[in-house]
Design a protein around this motif. Structure first.
Motif, short mmCIF file in Angstrom:
data_model
loop_
_atom_site.label_atom_id
_atom_site.label_comp_id
_atom_site.label_asym_id
_atom_site.label_seq_id
_atom_site.Cartn_x
_atom_site.Cartn_y
_atom_site.Cartn_z
N ARG A 1 0.82 -1.21 0.00
CA ARG A 1 0.00 0.00 0.00
C ARG A 1 0.84 1.25 0.00
NH1 ARG A 1 -2.17 0.02 4.87
NH2 ARG A 1 -2.85 2.12 4.44
N LYS B 1 -6.23 -0.54 9.02
CA LYS B 1 -6.77 -0.11 7.73
C LYS B 1 -6.20 -1.01 6.64
CE LYS B 1 -8.82 2.73 4.93
NZ LYS B 1 -10.27 2.64 4.83
N VAL C 1 -15.22 -0.41 10.28
CA VAL C 1 -14.68 0.61 11.18
C VAL C 1 -13.40 0.06 11.84
CG1 VAL C 1 -15.08 2.00 13.25
CG2 VAL C 1 -16.95 1.57 11.67
N PRO C 2 -12.25 0.74 11.65
CA PRO C 2 -10.99 0.21 12.20
C PRO C 2 -10.76 0.59 13.67
CG PRO C 2 -10.55 2.16 10.86
CD PRO C 2 -12.04 1.94 10.82
N ILE D 1 -4.20 6.48 12.67
CA ILE D 1 -4.72 5.11 12.85
C ILE D 1 -5.82 4.77 11.85
CG2 ILE D 1 -5.97 5.97 14.88
CD1 ILE D 1 -6.82 3.26 15.47
N VAL D 2 -6.63 5.76 11.45
CA VAL D 2 -7.75 5.43 10.59
C VAL D 2 -7.33 5.23 9.12
CG1 VAL D 2 -10.01 6.16 9.76
CG2 VAL D 2 -9.39 6.51 12.14
N SER D 3 -6.47 6.12 8.59
CA SER D 3 -6.07 5.95 7.20
C SER D 3 -4.71 5.25 7.07
CB SER D 3 -5.99 7.31 6.51
OG SER D 3 -4.88 8.03 7.00
N GLY D 4 -3.92 5.22 8.14
CA GLY D 4 -2.60 4.61 8.08
C GLY D 4 -1.54 5.48 7.43
N PRO E 1 -9.22 9.17 17.43
CA PRO E 1 -9.79 7.97 16.78
C PRO E 1 -11.25 7.75 17.15
CG PRO E 1 -7.97 7.38 18.27
CD PRO E 1 -8.02 8.86 18.19
N GLN F 1 -14.03 7.29 14.42
CA GLN F 1 -14.80 6.05 14.37
C GLN F 1 -16.30 6.35 14.47
OE1 GLN F 1 -12.59 4.33 17.49
NE2 GLN F 1 -11.16 3.28 16.16
#
Lengths: 325, 507
Positions: A108, A164, A186-187, B191-194, B457, B461
């Motif tokens: 990625r 993700k 949802v992560p 954390i959400v998209s990395g 987060p 979320q």
């Protein structure tokens, strides 16, 4: 770690070394300082538990002359750990516990400049498995009922998962694409938190590893519907595999130890031997059974071969889901 | 009644010589790692985890190693206050809030009082939360389950609202300080998209984010020390503190008068500790904020108010017990330290979860019993050592200042073994001095860097759940009221400030 502790551990290590010289056959490589044991995830997750258990086994059984020092580097689904390993200053005194983000994150984020085939294949300790879980109050008992219910609710159906575009989202994408579902993903930070969200019915389903959901499974709060494995799991004999109920998808997660690019051959041989010994201990075998971990020990060219197959597979999966071009 | 009998049995097991010895050893180790800047309970527990395998081998049960590790956890909560008060460097992240009022009290020549208040508040906070834990563990676990992402975010918003009360009267400067802390908190991988964020100049040190301890030691170790050197306060640091019986009695009286802080800290700390992902650091900071917000004389906070010590100190102990609850009943760690304890339980062959209490009573009750015992041991050891800690303060500041400087450097390195953090810490120290000279409050920035990574987060979320609709924070039965109270608290001082500037306040 403070200086006191370190010098204490060093002394303890030196003592152990002098003992092993007498008892064991001498190997070409011996670490001459504590070994950094990088964990590609946060504290309390599956990888972290495994790393700390292996560290404890190695100390208890006196397998190594120098201790392993666990260090968590959870950032960016493994990106932090991978970039760290890529440029580590002492490749012979650093090893890392990996997950499948070992395959997906470099795919990625090509900008990281990480080539996993250059990493040293120390040893695969196990393969973790995935099951589909729902809350008991959902009233769903089978996979077919799940598909019907999820179809009905569309975007209202929420799958919680770790990270993700990692393992859990890959499985969610598979379900969405092949069963005409619109599950929302949802992560969260860790698998334990996902299990808790499901137990509190904040989310509708999860694809937790057995170890993460075991407590709530035993209390009857969470129900497994299918396993994403080739064969039924010994711990869940009544749960069918996805292939049995008409699907065609097997997915597992490697729990492997790797060395950084540039680790010497002698050091690689030493660490493979060390982790093979840890794998063979009764403690590790008990843990493997209790946590429903599968897979045998694998190292060297076999492990490299496994990695290259997994990378090709993950590239195809990520392309199909649109996560990469 | 069943619970009382089970508890009694548990205490008896915890009092067996081996277990009692392990509890005492654990408390001593905990006091040490807690008092050493940079090392906290997480490090202490993680370093000694392999050793517990040996204990288990020796005693044949998982209870003894757990008693040992839990005692370290408690000991560290007590120990953190020692360096916060005597040196002004937070011994552990959980004791940052203790420096706010503990250090000024020590500089005013009342270090012995501050230490006694901290020890007694820790004891009361720990004991109250132990009682709550013993009596209500299963129902409280289901409360913790009801707290989803929107609820936790609403609670964090409430914590931010109490910040506004933390910064003194200068609202714009407080808001600047909060935003500065939030920007620092957003550095690193998202954390959400990395994706990496604000990784300046591609320096890899930024990729793991800016650690809270680096900012806290920079601000309170280096920044405050230089501030003290530049101001006249350095003379008072030499003041001779003598321990007398009268002094101790007076200190106890002062502790009793600070009951409000203790009460707020004990209950709020326990509750915040219960919630997964929070832990003792936010618990203590929130308790400090609430104690100040509800005080009759909020202006005396930050200048050596006993409530400003008793609130965070009782809260961090209460939160550490609280965090044990989701760990044992849900298998979810409520703090970084309980995450390591959880790993330990699995390694010893236990399965944390809803069934632990009923399936493993032989493990659970002696452990709970040991919580009570460890608290008693910790308070006694702590009180006995106070003369030694106070003695450190008798050093002239010309010696103490270099000691603080060196400890700050070592402590920052020890926490994560990264030289980059050390340089960053020094940079923050000088930055803090500059901001302090310009009269910016720094506590809100420190709070923001703790709560930011928890709140962000949860916000995202929640918005994933609602497809970007903010009404999710108002329509849910628990989140709604909390959000509304938080917004009122945030808007009230801002409106007041605006009014005061439009037309001068009437006398």
């Amino acid at each position: 770690m403070n200086k006191h502790m370190r010098s204490f551990l060093n002394t303890a290590g030196a003592l152990a070394l002098s003992l092993s010289v007498v008892t064991g056959p001498a190997l070409a490589f011996e670490p001459d300082k504590p070994v950094e044991f990088v964990i590609m995830a946060g504290q309390g997750g599956g990888a972290d538990k495994m790393a700390r258990l292996i560290q404890s086994i190695i100390e208890k059984e006196n397998l190594a002359s120098r201790p392993l020092i666990p260090v968590n580097k959870p950032g960016g689904s493994g990106a932090e750990a991978l970039t760290y390993m890529n440029s580590v200053s002492d490749p012979d005194h650093t090893v890392m516990v990996t997950l499948n983000s070992f395959f997906t994150t470099p795919l990625r984020q090509p900008g990281l400049g990480v080539d996993i085939m250059k990493f040293a294949p120390v040893g695969r300790m196990a393969e973790d498995t995935f099951l589909l879980w729902v809350h008991k109050d959902e009233g769903i008992k089978t996979f077919d009922e799940f598909v019907t219910a999820a179809k009905d609710r569309g975007r209202e159906w929420v799958m919680g998962g770790t990270g993700k575009a990692a393992e859990d989202e890959i499985i969610t994408d598979y379900l969405n694409n092949n069963y005409g579902l619109e599950i929302k993903y949802v992560p969260y930070k860790g698998g334990g938190e996902v299990a808790k969200q499901l137990a509190g019915r904040q989310i509708t389903s999860s694809v937790n590893n057995p170890s993460e959901a075991l407590g709530f499974y035993q209390s009857g709060d969470l129900i497994p519907l299918v396993a994403f494995t080739a064969e039924r799991l010994p711990l869940f004999p009544e749960v069918p595999t996805l292939n049995e109920v008409g699907g065609n998808f097997v997915y597992s997660m490697q729990r492997a130890v790797v060395g950084p690019p540039g680790m010497s051959k002698e050091a690689l041989a030493y660490y493979t031997d060390l982790f093979k010994k840890a794998y063979d201990t009764a403690d590790w075998q008990t843990y493997k059974t209790k946590q429903s971990l599968m897979g045998n020990f694998m190292a060297g060219d076999d492990l490299s071969q496994y990695w290259s197959e997994q990378r090709v597979r993950h590239e195809a999966i990520l392309k199909a889901s649109g996560a990469i071009k | 009644m069943d619970i009382l009998f089970a508890l009694m049995d548990g205490i008896v097991v915890a009092m067996q010589p081996t277990n009692l010895g392990l509890a005492i050893a654990g408390v001593l180790v905990g006091l040490f790692v807690g008092a050493m800047p940079g090392l906290g309970s997480v490090n202490g527990v993680a370093i000694l985890l392999p050793f517990t395998f040996v204990i288990q081998e020796f005693t044949g049960s998982a209870t003894s190693p757990m008693i040992f590790l839990a005692a370290i956890y408690y000991g560290a909560m007590y120990g953190g206050a020692i360096s916060s008060i005597t040196l002004g460097i937070p011994g552990a992240s959980t004791a940052v809030a203790t420096t706010f009022d503990g250090r000024p009290m020590a500089l005013a020549g009342r270090a012995d009082r501050a230490l006694v208040i901290a020890a007694l508040a820790s004891f009361v906070g720990g004991t109250i939360s132990n009682i709550l834990f013993t009596a209500f563990a299963p129902p409280l676990a289901s409360v913790a389950l009801k707290f989803g992402d929107p609820e936790i975010f609403a609670l964090m918003l409430l914590a931010f609202a109490t910040f506004i009360g933390l910064g003194g009267d200068d609202i714009p400067k407080t808001i600047f300080s909060i935003c500065f802390g939030l920007v620092l908190a957003s550095v690193g991988f998202d954390i959400v998209s990395g994706e990496p964020r604000l990784v300046f100049f591609d320096i890899s040190g930024f990729s793991h984010g800016i650690r809270f301890l680096v900012l806290a030691i920079g601000v309170y170790g280096i920044g405050e020390m230089m501030w003290t050197m530049m101001s006249s306060q350095s003379h008072s640091a030499m003041s001779y503190v003598k321990i007398t019986r009268q002094g101790l009695i007076a200190a106890c009286r002062e502790f009793a008068s600070a009951w409000r802080g203790t009460a707020i800290g004990s209950f709020l700390g326990f509750f915040v500790g219960l919630l997964p992902a929070a832990g003792a650091t936010p618990g203590s900071l929130m308790a400090y904020g609430v104690a100040k917000l509800t005080a009759r004389d909020p202006k005396s906070f930050g200048k050596g108010n006993p409530d400003g010590i008793s609130a965070p100190e009782s809260a961090n102990n209460a939160a550490s017990t609280g965090a044990m609850l989701p760990m044992m009943t849900l298998g979810i760690p409520g703090s970084p330290t309980t995450a390591v304890l959880l790993a330990g339980m699995v390694i010893w062959g236990l399965q944390p979860g809803p069934l632990l209490f009923s399936s493993q009573p032989d493990f659970v009750w002696p452990l709970i019993g040991s919580f009570y015992i460890s608290n008693v041991v910790a308070v006694l050891v702590n009180l006995a050592f106070i003369p030694v800690f106070v003695w450190m303060l008798r050093m002239p500041f010309t010696i103490l200042a270099p000691v603080i400087f060196v400890l700050s450097l070592i402590g920052t390195f020890a926490a994560y073994q990264d030289m980059f953090d050390v340089w960053l810490m020094v940079l923050f120290g000088f930055g803090a001095l500059l901001l302090r000279k310009l009269d910016y409050p720094l506590a809100p920035a420190v709070l923001a860097i703790v709560l930011g990574p928890i709140a962000e987060p949860k916000l995202r979320q929640s918005l994933l759940f609602s497809d970007g609709d903010f009404s999710i924070f108002f329509t849910r039965p628990i989140a709604g009221p909390i959000t509304i109270v938080a917004l009122i608290l945030i808007l009230l001082p801002i409106v007041k400030f605006a009014l005061a500037h439009i037309r001068p306040a009437k006398r």
